[in-house]
Motif scaffolding. Structure first.
Motif, PDB file in Angstrom:
ATOM      1  N   GLY A 178       0.827  -1.201   0.000  1.00  0.00           N
ATOM      2  CA  GLY A 178       0.000   0.000   0.000  1.00  0.00           C
ATOM      3  C   GLY A 178       0.862   1.252   0.000  1.00  0.00           C
ATOM      4  N   PHE A 179       1.898   1.246   0.822  1.00  0.00           N
ATOM      5  CA  PHE A 179       2.771   2.410   0.928  1.00  0.00           C
ATOM      6  C   PHE A 179       3.429   2.701  -0.417  1.00  0.00           C
ATOM      7  N   SER A 180       3.943   1.630  -1.073  1.00  0.00           N
ATOM      8  CA  SER A 180       4.617   1.884  -2.345  1.00  0.00           C
ATOM      9  C   SER A 180       3.624   2.380  -3.389  1.00  0.00           C
ATOM     10  N   LEU A 181       2.419   1.817  -3.403  1.00  0.00           N
ATOM     11  CA  LEU A 181       1.405   2.348  -4.323  1.00  0.00           C
ATOM     12  C   LEU A 181       1.164   3.821  -4.038  1.00  0.00           C
ATOM     13  N   GLY A 182       1.124   4.145  -2.732  1.00  0.00           N
ATOM     14  CA  GLY A 182       0.920   5.531  -2.345  1.00  0.00           C
ATOM     15  C   GLY A 182       2.041   6.418  -2.868  1.00  0.00           C
ATOM     16  N   PHE A 212     -11.639   6.852 -12.413  1.00  0.00           N
ATOM     17  CA  PHE A 212     -11.128   5.481 -12.425  1.00  0.00           C
ATOM     18  C   PHE A 212     -12.300   4.543 -12.685  1.00  0.00           C
ATOM     19  N   LEU A 213     -12.250   3.847 -13.796  1.00  0.00           N
ATOM     20  CA  LEU A 213     -13.316   2.919 -14.181  1.00  0.00           C
ATOM     21  C   LEU A 213     -14.676   3.612 -14.166  1.00  0.00           C
ATOM     22  N   GLY A 214     -14.701   4.847 -14.613  1.00  0.00           N
ATOM     23  CA  GLY A 214     -15.976   5.541 -14.753  1.00  0.00           C
ATOM     24  C   GLY A 214     -16.456   6.241 -13.505  1.00  0.00           C
ATOM     25  N   ALA A 215     -15.783   5.992 -12.370  1.00  0.00           N
ATOM     26  CA  ALA A 215     -16.230   6.660 -11.147  1.00  0.00           C
ATOM     27  C   ALA A 215     -15.225   7.742 -10.785  1.00  0.00           C
ATOM     28  N   GLN A 216     -15.677   8.771 -10.075  1.00  0.00           N
ATOM     29  CA  GLN A 216     -14.799   9.857  -9.670  1.00  0.00           C
ATOM     30  C   GLN A 216     -14.303   9.593  -8.259  1.00  0.00           C
ATOM     31  N   PHE A 217     -12.989   9.723  -8.086  1.00  0.00           N
ATOM     32  CA  PHE A 217     -12.425   9.551  -6.754  1.00  0.00           C
ATOM     33  C   PHE A 217     -11.668  10.803  -6.367  1.00  0.00           C
ATOM     34  N   ASP A 218     -11.650  11.052  -5.063  1.00  0.00           N
ATOM     35  CA  ASP A 218     -10.913  12.197  -4.575  1.00  0.00           C
ATOM     36  C   ASP A 218      -9.427  11.855  -4.559  1.00  0.00           C
ATOM     37  N   VAL A 219      -8.606  12.698  -5.158  1.00  0.00           N
ATOM     38  CA  VAL A 219      -7.181  12.393  -5.306  1.00  0.00           C
ATOM     39  C   VAL A 219      -6.509  12.261  -3.944  1.00  0.00           C
ATOM     40  N   MET A 220      -6.659  13.296  -3.106  1.00  0.00           N
ATOM     41  CA  MET A 220      -5.922  13.288  -1.848  1.00  0.00           C
ATOM     42  C   MET A 220      -6.388  12.159  -0.935  1.00  0.00           C
ATOM     43  N   THR A 221      -7.688  11.876  -0.939  1.00  0.00           N
ATOM     44  CA  THR A 221      -8.176  10.773  -0.108  1.00  0.00           C
ATOM     45  C   THR A 221      -7.530   9.463  -0.539  1.00  0.00           C
ATOM     46  N   THR A 222      -7.488   9.257  -1.865  1.00  0.00           N
ATOM     47  CA  THR A 222      -6.896   8.018  -2.362  1.00  0.00           C
ATOM     48  C   THR A 222      -5.441   7.905  -1.935  1.00  0.00           C
ATOM     49  N   CYS A 224      -3.861   9.384   0.492  1.00  0.00           N
ATOM     50  CA  CYS A 224      -3.679   9.237   1.932  1.00  0.00           C
ATOM     51  C   CYS A 224      -4.080   7.845   2.409  1.00  0.00           C
ATOM     52  N   LEU A 225      -5.132   7.297   1.812  1.00  0.00           N
ATOM     53  CA  LEU A 225      -5.541   5.955   2.247  1.00  0.00           C
ATOM     54  C   LEU A 225      -4.484   4.932   1.866  1.00  0.00           C
ATOM     55  N   LEU A 226      -3.913   5.059   0.665  1.00  0.00           N
ATOM     56  CA  LEU A 226      -2.851   4.122   0.269  1.00  0.00           C
ATOM     57  C   LEU A 226      -1.670   4.219   1.220  1.00  0.00           C
ATOM     58  N   LEU A 274       3.308  13.560   7.013  1.00  0.00           N
ATOM     59  CA  LEU A 274       2.529  13.911   5.827  1.00  0.00           C
ATOM     60  C   LEU A 274       1.228  14.611   6.212  1.00  0.00           C
ATOM     61  N   SER A 275       1.187  15.184   7.429  1.00  0.00           N
ATOM     62  CA  SER A 275      -0.080  15.757   7.920  1.00  0.00           C
ATOM     63  C   SER A 275      -0.701  16.782   6.965  1.00  0.00           C
ATOM     64  N   PRO A 276       0.089  17.608   6.241  1.00  0.00           N
ATOM     65  CA  PRO A 276      -0.574  18.515   5.300  1.00  0.00           C
ATOM     66  C   PRO A 276      -1.377  17.753   4.237  1.00  0.00           C
ATOM     67  N   MET A 277      -0.877  16.590   3.809  1.00  0.00           N
ATOM     68  CA  MET A 277      -1.631  15.793   2.845  1.00  0.00           C
ATOM     69  C   MET A 277      -2.937  15.323   3.470  1.00  0.00           C
ATOM     70  N   PHE A 278      -2.843  14.827   4.712  1.00  0.00           N
ATOM     71  CA  PHE A 278      -4.047  14.301   5.359  1.00  0.00           C
ATOM     72  C   PHE A 278      -5.044  15.421   5.646  1.00  0.00           C
ATOM     73  N   GLU A 279      -4.501  16.608   5.949  1.00  0.00           N
ATOM     74  CA  GLU A 279      -5.385  17.745   6.194  1.00  0.00           C
ATOM     75  C   GLU A 279      -6.232  18.046   4.959  1.00  0.00           C
ATOM     76  N   ALA A 280      -5.653  17.756   3.780  1.00  0.00           N
ATOM     77  CA  ALA A 280      -6.377  18.013   2.545  1.00  0.00           C
ATOM     78  C   ALA A 280      -7.347  16.884   2.218  1.00  0.00           C
ATOM     79  N   ALA A 281      -7.404  15.868   3.062  1.00  0.00           N
ATOM     80  CA  ALA A 281      -8.255  14.707   2.782  1.00  0.00           C
ATOM     81  C   ALA A 281      -9.055  14.348   4.026  1.00  0.00           C
ATOM     82  N   PRO A 282     -10.109  15.087   4.313  1.00  0.00           N
ATOM     83  CA  PRO A 282     -10.880  14.854   5.561  1.00  0.00           C
ATOM     84  C   PRO A 282     -11.430  13.436   5.665  1.00  0.00           C
TER      85      PRO A 282
END
Lengths: 676, 480
Positions: A178-182, A212-222, A224-226, A274-282
């Protein structure tokens, strides 16, 4: 200075590791321990300079590493307050653990290897926290994983240790994937792996989406989750936690250093870094909060039924990491780091104390075979009590400041997830108090019960068997004169090399919170202290001071309740636990099987993976080998047999072959003429 | 100067060998078998003189175009003479032990060498035939040298019968070519066959027959059947000789006939040579696997190596031919080295043993011998950076440059299969339980020869690549 700090442990590891038997035990121990103490001293000067004196952070470039197209990766050290906090934690605990291991590993035949691994781990951990780009952080991330694997499996002759080492490695692979994908995704989005531009650009990316595959995903959330998946693996969060309790197969100093104070907190560090990234992804923060709270609850419940002293502390670690994550998820990154900081002291103290108990009990780890140890090993008892007080958040100890800070921050945040986390956190505080005091009561109070322990029995016969000719008689004599339940064995206090670290850590566990709480989580102090190295929400810190009074008193109250229950169950009315278990068989089984996570994973992942492997193994044998490698070999040997048969020894046969060859060649070249 | 006198001067090496062989024969007849050792060294001396004459003599056609001395023949003659000299020396201890220390051995060797020198200098079908027959007749006798031993006699007889058959085929081919091409001279044929005569069925038929006759000598498949039996039956030094010099001579002859006389029919002979090369490489590699006798194993090894060398001929370019020449030079050293090692295989009573299993655990009793043989085996298997790799590389490169990809691919596959049995010898020596130890070394000279061969094949031998390839290139250019 920072280069010296980071590379000293590596140099020491190389000297001890490569020198190994050549240089012997003492030089290996001296070199590694001395290197770590120097590093620790340097860390504290950096911490005082940058953290407390509010010096400016800086970055030191050491070497160019990778340049490929747009990708540029350097070996570089980023030094700021966040790094300085981690440096202090890592090098201090590591230095103390090195010293402690002089005593603990005294009888081990492989000491240089052990100290080399410890120093190697420290180096990798330092690389992780000083990284100024994600790739270098990943290098350190994998490095600590490797060292952890090597140290869990340090006693490689023990099958359970090997299995635990492999389990830790494999489970961490999932997280690392997951980390490397991130990291890949971050590079795609930001076009760089350098932390500074990524963190600066995060806020602007908030709300951006991708298809992605027709659905919209939030960039920062994706993203941060990875990245958070990586953090979950390393920090043993619910789902990827199964390796941590098993990792207790490693020597106890390892558990204290890697599986309590430093490596397992790398996930927390990464999220804060990476808190600034997470801050952008509630949304990602919400996930972090829920995962942290769930882990805290899960691990605390399981810890209540463990009988192995180290496993209790291991689950406790898991649970405390949950606290740190839900603090981060609630936006209180400072509180998360503060708990990380204090936790390193009191958890390392508890582990080293447990190690001292184990050491004096000849590697007996089952608390059911302890009891009444406070008189035999009073210094260890004192240290463990201080650690327990701090862990449970007793007033004005380190844990009190950091845990209260987290709970107040969760409440002050006010979001639904944070409120859930607050109540879960309060419940967990009660459970923490219960299982911690249960450990202390079982170990240090009550009657001595170690007479039945196999380890102690073994030690007894080993010690006394050859002293007197008539072993049986002397044993009988012992049994007769010794207090009941001791089997004639008298635990000894550990050597000073082990006790000194306990004393130092005790001071930290008592005072660190009081000294540093204003800097880490104070509304005014926090902003200048963190100095932009991590997100510090000043309004949240301010709000923490204005929570209702019952919120402030809740942690203290539940702590006392937990203590009371433990006292009632294990001191006042010792038959109570057995009766409780008899009445709640299902609940007990659920807890002793650790919520059936291992069984579940076995059924879902391990067995299908084995079946899958077998399928390919057999398939490989039947298809690829048969028509590939084996087939070719069979063809060769069959042709060899045929060639042998032709070689009959009869001249006419040879002549015939020659003539056939001649006729065939003549026919071939004449074919144009024959066919026209 | 009278043309005959000039011709004799050009053919100085052959003249030296002729006089030398007659002289040694006389000496032997009068002095008896006691003279084996001095005669051998005299023989080596004569080879040396002939070699110097070949290397430094005038290069021109002689005897009205029957004979030619050029860079190609000089290169091969030096190689042949050196190999023959080594074959004479390495036989000494064996012949003395076997109590068949007969003086004829060096004399026959010299006559065979004379034949070989004639072969590589042949510029006419008849010279070719005379040289080949001189070599063959001497070889038949050598194969049956242990005339009291059934195996040896059988080997000689088999070789003779099959050789006679091959001779007949060759002669028949020559007469066909003469009949349809109008000449036996290579240069004349070369010119004629580039014209319409080259298309005639008779000439093509004759070409096939000539190739068959020559391929018998280099023991290429399917004319190889005699090789394992004769190598096994003949005395070991004789087998060593067979595997080395005559192969180089016959290969040289084959190259000259193909490239010079039949230069206009490259398309026709390339097909035959390619198929024969493939068959030889594969059969050599596969056939060796089942062998338990080291001499038979080396026989298959020589079949496979000839197949590899033929790849260079099939390419038919200067690079290809120089590859063949380079290949043969390295092969000669490897095979002679291996055979000298085989000569060291004697049981405690001093009797020769030839089974592969007797090599088991050799590394424990004879470290040096085992190491040398291991180097030779690795080199024969073509494992870089040992010398045996480079000539293979050269012929494969030549094949790829001429788009003969199939040949190169099969060559690589055959090398892999072949590596198996070479490495099996190494495995036996280093990893198997020791068999009874061999008798101690009986000859410093042979030990020295083994050392030189192993050193030459070791990575140190790479120093020899540049001069060897340079000489081979000069020799190959003489044909174009």
């Amino acid at each position: 200075m920072i280069q010296l700090l980071v590379f000293l442990p590596l140099a020491a590891a190389l000297i001890a590791g490569l020198g190994n038997r050549l240089i012997g035990n003492l030089p290996a121990k001296l070199v590694t321990t001395a290197a770590l103490f120097v590093s620790a001293a340097l860390s504290w000067t950096i911490f005082l300079d940058i953290g407390l004196a509010h010096g400016a952070g800086y970055s030191v470039r050491v070497l160019e590493w990778i340049v490929s197209g747009d990708m540029r990766v350097d070996w570089a050290f980023r030094v700021d307050t966040l790094t300085a906090v981690m440096l202090v934690v890592i090098t201090s605990v590591s230095a103390l653990v090195h010293l402690y291991s002089w005593g603990y590993m005294d009888e081990d035949p492989d000491q240089p290897r052990f100290f080399a691994y410890l120093s190697l781990f420290t180096f990798a951990m330092l690389m992780l926290v000083t990284a100024d780009n994600l790739v270098q952080m990943f290098f350190g991330w994998e490095g600590v994983g490797l060292a952890s694997y090597l140290l869990i499996g340090f006693w490689y002759k023990k099958p359970s240790a090997n299995a635990a080492a492999i389990k830790a490695f494999v489970v961490n692979r999932v997280g690392d994937f997951g980390f490397s994908l991130g990291i890949f995704a971050t590079f795609v989005v930001f076009g760089t792996v350098q932390l500074t531009p990524i963190l600066a650009g995060s806020a602007a990316m908030a709300g951006a989406t991708f298809n992605f595959l027709g659905a919209q995903f939030d960039v920062m959330t994706t993203l941060c989750l990875l990245l958070f998946v990586g953090a979950m693996g390393k920090s043993a969060q619910l789902g990827l936690h199964t390796w941590l309790p098993d990792a207790m197969e490693g020597p106890t100093p390892v558990s204290a250093l890697i599986h309590a104070a430093t490596m397992v907190t790398a996930g927390v560090f990464m999220v804060v870094r990476l808190s600034p990234m997470f801050e952008a992804a509630p949304d990602a923060l919400t996930v972090v909060t829920y995962v942290g709270a769930a882990t805290a609850l899960f691990a605390a419940t399981v810890a209540c039924v463990q009988t192995d002293i180290k496993r209790v502390i291991a689950y406790s670690t898991c649970s405390q990491l949950g606290y740190m994550f839900f603090a981060a998820g609630s936006g209180a990154f400072g509180a998360a780091m503060f708990h990380l900081f204090t936790h390193a002291f009191f958890k390392a103290l508890l582990f080293l104390g447990a190690g001292a108990v184990i050491h004096s009990m000849h590697h007996e780890q089952d608390m059911r075979f302890y009891g009444g140890l406070r008189k035999s090993i009073p210094i260890t008892f004192a240290a463990m009590t201080i650690g327990t007080l701090s862990l449970t958040g007793f007033f004005f100890t380190s844990g009190y400041y950091s845990k209260d800070g987290i709970l107040e921050a969760a409440f002050a945040n006010g979001s639904e997830a944070s409120m859930v986390a607050f109540f879960v956190g309060a419940l967990v505080a009660l459970l923490t108090s219960f299982y911690s005091w249960r450990l202390v009561f079982l170990t240090f109070f009550g009657e001595a019960r170690w007479g039945a322990s196999e380890h102690v029995q073994h030690a007894l016969h080993h010690d006394h068997g050859h002293d007197t000719e008539d072993t049986t008689d002397s044993d009988h004599a012992h049994h007769a004169s010794a207090p009941a339940g001791t089997g004639g064995y008298h635990p000894h206090e550990s050597p000073w090399t082990m006790l000194a670290p306990l004393v130092v850590l005790s001071i930290g566990a008592l005072a660190a919170g009081f000294v540093f709480h204003e800097a880490f989580i104070g509304a005014e102090g926090g902003t200048v202290f963190w100095n932009g190295s991590a997100v510090f929400r000043e309004p949240l810190a301010e709000a923490m001071h204005h929570v209702p009074a019952w919120v402030v008193w809740t942690p203290g109250a539940v702590m006392l309740i937990g203590f009371a229950i433990a006292y009632w169950a294990y001191m006042a009315s010792p038959t109570l636990p057995a009766r409780f278990v008899a009445g709640n068989r299902g609940l007990y089984a659920f807890l002793t099987h650790k919520w059936f996570f291992d069984e579940l994973y076995n059924a879902i992942f391990v067995k299908p993976a084995f079946a899958f492997g077998r399928l390919f193994w057999r398939g490989d044998g039947r298809v690829i080998d048969r028509f590939g490698a084996d087939g070719a070999a069979a063809l060769v040997s069959a042709s060899s047999g045929a060639a042998k048969r032709f070689q009959s020894g009869a001249v006419y046969a040879y002549a015939l072959v020659m003539l056939i060859g001649l006729a065939a060649a003549a026919t071939w070249v004449l074919r144009p003429a024959l066919l026209g | 100067m009278h043309p005959t006198f000039a011709s004799i001067q050009i053919a100085a090496p052959e003249l030296v060998l002729t006089i030398g062989s007659l002289l040694t024969l006389m000496l032997g007849v009068f002095r008896g078998d006691r003279s084996l050792v001095p005669l051998t060294w005299v023989c080596v001396l004569i080879f040396g003189i002939a070699g110097v004459a070949a290397a430094t003599g005038d290069q021109a056609a002689a005897f009205g175009g029957l004979y030619v001395a050029d860079g190609f023949s000089a290169y091969l003659k030096v190689m042949i003479l050196a190999a023959a000299a080594v074959s004479a020396v390495l036989a000494l201890p064996y012949l003395q032990h076997a109590a068949t220390g007969r003086f004829e051995y060096p004399v026959l060797l010299m006559l065979a060498t004379l034949g070989m020198c004639m072969m590589v200098s042949a510029n006419d079908m008849l010279t070719l035939y005379i040289g080949l027959e001189l070599l063959s007749l001497a070889s038949y006798t050598l194969a049956a040298f242990h005339r009291n031993e059934a195996r040896s006699s059988e080997a000689g007889l088999k070789y003779f019968i099959l050789g006679a058959l091959a001779s007949g085929i060759l002669l028949y081919g020559i007469s066909l070519v003469y009949g349809f091409g109008g000449s036996t001279n290579f240069e004349t044929l070369s010119a004629t066959l580039r014209g319409p005569a080259g298309q005639s069925t008779g000439v093509v038929f004759g070409l096939v027959f000539i190739l068959a006759g020559l391929m018998f000598k280099i023991s290429a498949v399917p004319f190889h059947m005699w090789t394992p039996d004769v190598y096994e039956g003949a005395p070991t030094p004789v087998a060593a000789f067979f595997s080395a010099a005559p192969k180089a001579a016959a290969m040289g002859l084959l190259v000259r006939v193909c490239v010079e006389a039949f230069g206009g029919m490259t398309f026709d002979w390339r097909q035959i040579v390619s198929v024969v090369a493939i068959a030889s490489m594969l059969l050599g590699a596969v056939g060796a696997i089942g062998q338990t006798n080291i001499k038979r194993l080396l026989a298959y090894s020589s079949i496979a190596n000839v197949g590899f060398a033929l790849i260079g001929l099939a390419a038919g370019t200067v690079e290809g031919i120089s590859g063949v020449l380079f290949y043969m030079a390295v092969y000669l050293v490897m095979t002679l080295g291996a055979f000298v090692c085989v000569l060291q295989m004697r049981d405690a009573d001093g009797k020769p043993v030839e089974t592969l299993s007797s090599l088991n655990g050799l590394s424990r009793s004879r470290k040096g011998l085992a190491a040398a043989l291991a180097v030779l085996m690795f080199s024969l298997a073509g494992i870089p950076p040992l010398l045996g790799f480079w000539p293979k590389f050269a012929v494969f490169t030549a094949a790829i440059d001429t788009q003969l990809y199939l040949l190169a691919v099969i060559g690589v596959v055959a090398s892999v299969i072949g590596a198996y049995y070479y490495l099996r010898v190494v495995k036996a020596m280093y990893f198997d339980e020791p068999a009874p130890a061999f008798a101690a070394s009986d000859s410093r000279v042979n030990a020295g020869l083994i050392g030189i061969a192993a050193l030459f094949c070791s990575p140190l031998g790479m120093l020899a690549i540049t001069p060897l390839v340079g000489a081979a290139r000069v020799a190959a250019r003489a044909l174009f």
